[in-house]
Design a protein around this motif. Structure first.
Motif, PDB file in Angstrom:
ATOM      1  N   LYS A 195       1.126  12.988   4.176  1.00  0.00           N
ATOM      2  CA  LYS A 195      -0.217  13.578   4.230  1.00  0.00           C
ATOM      3  C   LYS A 195      -1.286  12.544   3.891  1.00  0.00           C
ATOM      4  CE  LYS A 195      -2.729  17.677   2.642  1.00  0.00           C
ATOM      5  NZ  LYS A 195      -2.667  18.879   1.745  1.00  0.00           N
ATOM      6  N   LYS A 196      -0.929  11.617   3.034  1.00  0.00           N
ATOM      7  CA  LYS A 196      -1.869  10.596   2.574  1.00  0.00           C
ATOM      8  C   LYS A 196      -2.042   9.467   3.590  1.00  0.00           C
ATOM      9  CE  LYS A 196      -2.861   8.274  -1.810  1.00  0.00           C
ATOM     10  NZ  LYS A 196      -2.329   8.000  -3.170  1.00  0.00           N
ATOM     11  N   PHE A 197      -0.957   9.140   4.315  1.00  0.00           N
ATOM     12  CA  PHE A 197      -0.981   8.019   5.257  1.00  0.00           C
ATOM     13  C   PHE A 197      -0.469   8.425   6.634  1.00  0.00           C
ATOM     14  CE2 PHE A 197      -0.543   5.967   1.082  1.00  0.00           C
ATOM     15  CZ  PHE A 197      -1.555   5.005   1.139  1.00  0.00           C
ATOM     16  N   PRO A 198      -1.095   9.397   7.290  1.00  0.00           N
ATOM     17  CA  PRO A 198      -0.577   9.868   8.583  1.00  0.00           C
ATOM     18  C   PRO A 198      -0.539   8.778   9.651  1.00  0.00           C
ATOM     19  CG  PRO A 198      -2.808  10.687   8.200  1.00  0.00           C
ATOM     20  CD  PRO A 198      -2.345  10.091   6.911  1.00  0.00           C
ATOM     21  N   GLU A 199      -1.426   7.798   9.545  1.00  0.00           N
ATOM     22  CA  GLU A 199      -1.493   6.749  10.558  1.00  0.00           C
ATOM     23  C   GLU A 199      -0.307   5.781  10.490  1.00  0.00           C
ATOM     24  OE1 GLU A 199      -3.364   5.080   6.855  1.00  0.00           O
ATOM     25  OE2 GLU A 199      -3.326   7.019   7.879  1.00  0.00           O
ATOM     26  N   LEU A 200       0.429   5.816   9.396  1.00  0.00           N
ATOM     27  CA  LEU A 200       1.559   4.891   9.235  1.00  0.00           C
ATOM     28  C   LEU A 200       2.905   5.490   9.639  1.00  0.00           C
ATOM     29  CD1 LEU A 200       0.768   3.282   5.739  1.00  0.00           C
ATOM     30  CD2 LEU A 200       0.210   2.393   8.009  1.00  0.00           C
ATOM     31  N   ILE A 201       2.923   6.782   9.902  1.00  0.00           N
ATOM     32  CA  ILE A 201       4.183   7.495  10.095  1.00  0.00           C
ATOM     33  C   ILE A 201       4.701   7.365  11.521  1.00  0.00           C
ATOM     34  CG2 ILE A 201       5.341   9.730   9.852  1.00  0.00           C
ATOM     35  CD1 ILE A 201       4.247   8.466   7.247  1.00  0.00           C
ATOM     36  N   ASP A 244       0.837  -1.212   0.000  1.00  0.00           N
ATOM     37  CA  ASP A 244       0.000   0.000   0.000  1.00  0.00           C
ATOM     38  C   ASP A 244       0.870   1.260   0.000  1.00  0.00           C
ATOM     39  OD1 ASP A 244      -2.386  -1.428   0.032  1.00  0.00           O
ATOM     40  OD2 ASP A 244      -2.521  -1.425   2.226  1.00  0.00           O
ATOM     41  N   VAL A 245       1.934   1.228   0.795  1.00  0.00           N
ATOM     42  CA  VAL A 245       2.885   2.353   0.834  1.00  0.00           C
ATOM     43  C   VAL A 245       3.475   2.558  -0.557  1.00  0.00           C
ATOM     44  CG1 VAL A 245       5.123   3.127   1.729  1.00  0.00           C
ATOM     45  CG2 VAL A 245       3.446   2.092   3.284  1.00  0.00           C
ATOM     46  N   TYR A 246       3.834   1.468  -1.193  1.00  0.00           N
ATOM     47  CA  TYR A 246       4.434   1.515  -2.531  1.00  0.00           C
ATOM     48  C   TYR A 246       3.517   2.221  -3.525  1.00  0.00           C
ATOM     49  CZ  TYR A 246       6.257  -0.215  -6.972  1.00  0.00           C
ATOM     50  OH  TYR A 246       6.746  -0.297  -8.250  1.00  0.00           O
ATOM     51  N   PHE A 247       2.288   1.731  -3.637  1.00  0.00           N
ATOM     52  CA  PHE A 247       1.352   2.329  -4.594  1.00  0.00           C
ATOM     53  C   PHE A 247       0.939   3.742  -4.196  1.00  0.00           C
ATOM     54  CE2 PHE A 247       0.217  -2.180  -5.870  1.00  0.00           C
ATOM     55  CZ  PHE A 247       0.753  -2.066  -7.148  1.00  0.00           C
ATOM     56  N   GLY A 248       0.885   3.992  -2.877  1.00  0.00           N
ATOM     57  CA  GLY A 248       0.428   5.286  -2.396  1.00  0.00           C
ATOM     58  C   GLY A 248       1.467   6.383  -2.427  1.00  0.00           C
ATOM     59  N   SER A 249       2.689   6.043  -2.860  1.00  0.00           N
ATOM     60  CA  SER A 249       3.765   7.038  -2.839  1.00  0.00           C
ATOM     61  C   SER A 249       4.365   7.271  -4.220  1.00  0.00           C
ATOM     62  CB  SER A 249       4.874   6.582  -1.873  1.00  0.00           C
ATOM     63  OG  SER A 249       5.414   5.337  -2.281  1.00  0.00           O
ATOM     64  N   LYS A 264       2.874 -12.713  -4.049  1.00  0.00           N
ATOM     65  CA  LYS A 264       2.494 -12.441  -5.436  1.00  0.00           C
ATOM     66  C   LYS A 264       1.001 -12.161  -5.533  1.00  0.00           C
ATOM     67  CE  LYS A 264       2.778 -14.333 -10.128  1.00  0.00           C
ATOM     68  NZ  LYS A 264       3.198 -15.497 -10.965  1.00  0.00           N
ATOM     69  N   GLN A 265       0.212 -12.959  -4.816  1.00  0.00           N
ATOM     70  CA  GLN A 265      -1.241 -12.772  -4.840  1.00  0.00           C
ATOM     71  C   GLN A 265      -1.647 -11.442  -4.241  1.00  0.00           C
ATOM     72  OE1 GLN A 265      -2.872 -15.064  -6.524  1.00  0.00           O
ATOM     73  NE2 GLN A 265      -4.748 -13.844  -6.389  1.00  0.00           N
ATOM     74  N   ILE A 266      -1.005 -11.060  -3.151  1.00  0.00           N
ATOM     75  CA  ILE A 266      -1.289  -9.765  -2.519  1.00  0.00           C
ATOM     76  C   ILE A 266      -1.019  -8.632  -3.507  1.00  0.00           C
ATOM     77  CG2 ILE A 266      -0.428  -8.113  -0.780  1.00  0.00           C
ATOM     78  CD1 ILE A 266       0.028 -10.560   1.060  1.00  0.00           C
ATOM     79  N   ILE A 267       0.131  -8.696  -4.167  1.00  0.00           N
ATOM     80  CA  ILE A 267       0.517  -7.650  -5.128  1.00  0.00           C
ATOM     81  C   ILE A 267      -0.487  -7.573  -6.272  1.00  0.00           C
ATOM     82  CG2 ILE A 267       2.261  -6.942  -6.806  1.00  0.00           C
ATOM     83  CD1 ILE A 267       4.314  -8.414  -4.930  1.00  0.00           C
ATOM     84  N   LEU A 268      -0.794  -8.736  -6.869  1.00  0.00           N
ATOM     85  CA  LEU A 268      -1.680  -8.752  -8.036  1.00  0.00           C
ATOM     86  C   LEU A 268      -3.086  -8.272  -7.689  1.00  0.00           C
ATOM     87  CD1 LEU A 268      -0.574 -12.092  -9.763  1.00  0.00           C
ATOM     88  CD2 LEU A 268      -0.007  -9.741 -10.436  1.00  0.00           C
ATOM     89  N   GLU A 269      -3.584  -8.657  -6.527  1.00  0.00           N
ATOM     90  CA  GLU A 269      -4.928  -8.231  -6.111  1.00  0.00           C
ATOM     91  C   GLU A 269      -4.979  -6.728  -5.871  1.00  0.00           C
ATOM     92  OE1 GLU A 269      -6.126 -10.588  -2.786  1.00  0.00           O
ATOM     93  OE2 GLU A 269      -6.410 -12.406  -3.995  1.00  0.00           O
TER      94      GLU A 269
END
Length: 218
Positions: free
Chosen positions: A208-214, A113-118, A147-152
């Protein structure tokens, strides 16, 4: 002739970059069985390529549960790649990061999620003005579950945004650590023009997009 030479070099460079991903050596990497990196001291490792590794290293190090982010090269077919050789587009490698993380705090799925969101998920062969096959987006998996997690997630994002997501999905093979001067580059060179104008804004957009992860320290 002096005026023609740069044009010829640029043409050759982009030609190499565009073919780096489709030759037989590269296809063998794409078709290979993934290499599993075992836990070490309870920490797992994940691998991502998303444009300039200076930017990506800083993004992941801001995430809770990530112990360290290391800049390097992955996804290609040459041994011992360097910054200079990867920039030719002839190694197949992309600038990548090794993420050392605590799976009890942050999951592989969240790191995806971090990857796609950044990043700009639609840009092919680059991020922003960093263009070429060495800056292409790749997510590496070590087993079928990853692999399944990424593809989904890739499919869901494409459907949500109604776009084609550019990230390639590769079986992890090997990570080559980059030269020492690339490590922790944003932290050590905060006044560098690239850091000020590209890396820091990209990091701030992510925060700003993922404040809960910082992490609190960030």
């Amino acid at each position: 002739m002096k005026h023609l030479l740069p044009i010829i070099l640029i043409t050759l460079l982009f030609s190499c970059q565009n073919t780096a991903q489709v030759n037989s050596k590269q296809q063998a990497i794409i078709d290979a069985e993934p290499v599993i990196v075992p836990l070490k001291d309870g920490k797992a490792r994940a691998y991502f390529a998303s444009g300039c590794f200076w930017c990506v290293e800083a993004i992941y190090e801001s995430v809770k549960g990530v112990e360290e982010s290391i800049s390097g090269y992955s996804g290609g077919y040459s041994n011992n790649p360097t910054y200079e050789s990867s920039n030719t587009g002839r190694t197949g490698h992309a600038e990548a990061v090794e993420i050392i993380y605590d799976p009890n705090i942050v999951s592989f799925a969240t790191l995806v999620d971090v990857y796609f969101g950044s990043q700009n998920v639609t840009q092919v062969n680059g991020q922003g003005n960093d263009r070429g096959s060495q800056y292409r987006s790749i997510i590496f998996y070590q087993n079928d579950e990853q692999k399944q997690i990424i593809l989904e997630k890739k499919e869901a994002l494409a459907k949500k945004l109604n776009v084609k997501v550019a990230a390639e999905v590769y079986p992890f093979q090997k990570f080559w650590v980059a030269e020492d001067y690339h490590q922790d580059y944003e932290r050590l060179h905060p006044n560098h023009p690239y850091i000020q104008n590209v890396s820091v804004p990209r990091l701030n957009r992510f925060k700003k997009k993922f404040p809960e992860l910082i992490k609190r320290s960030h």
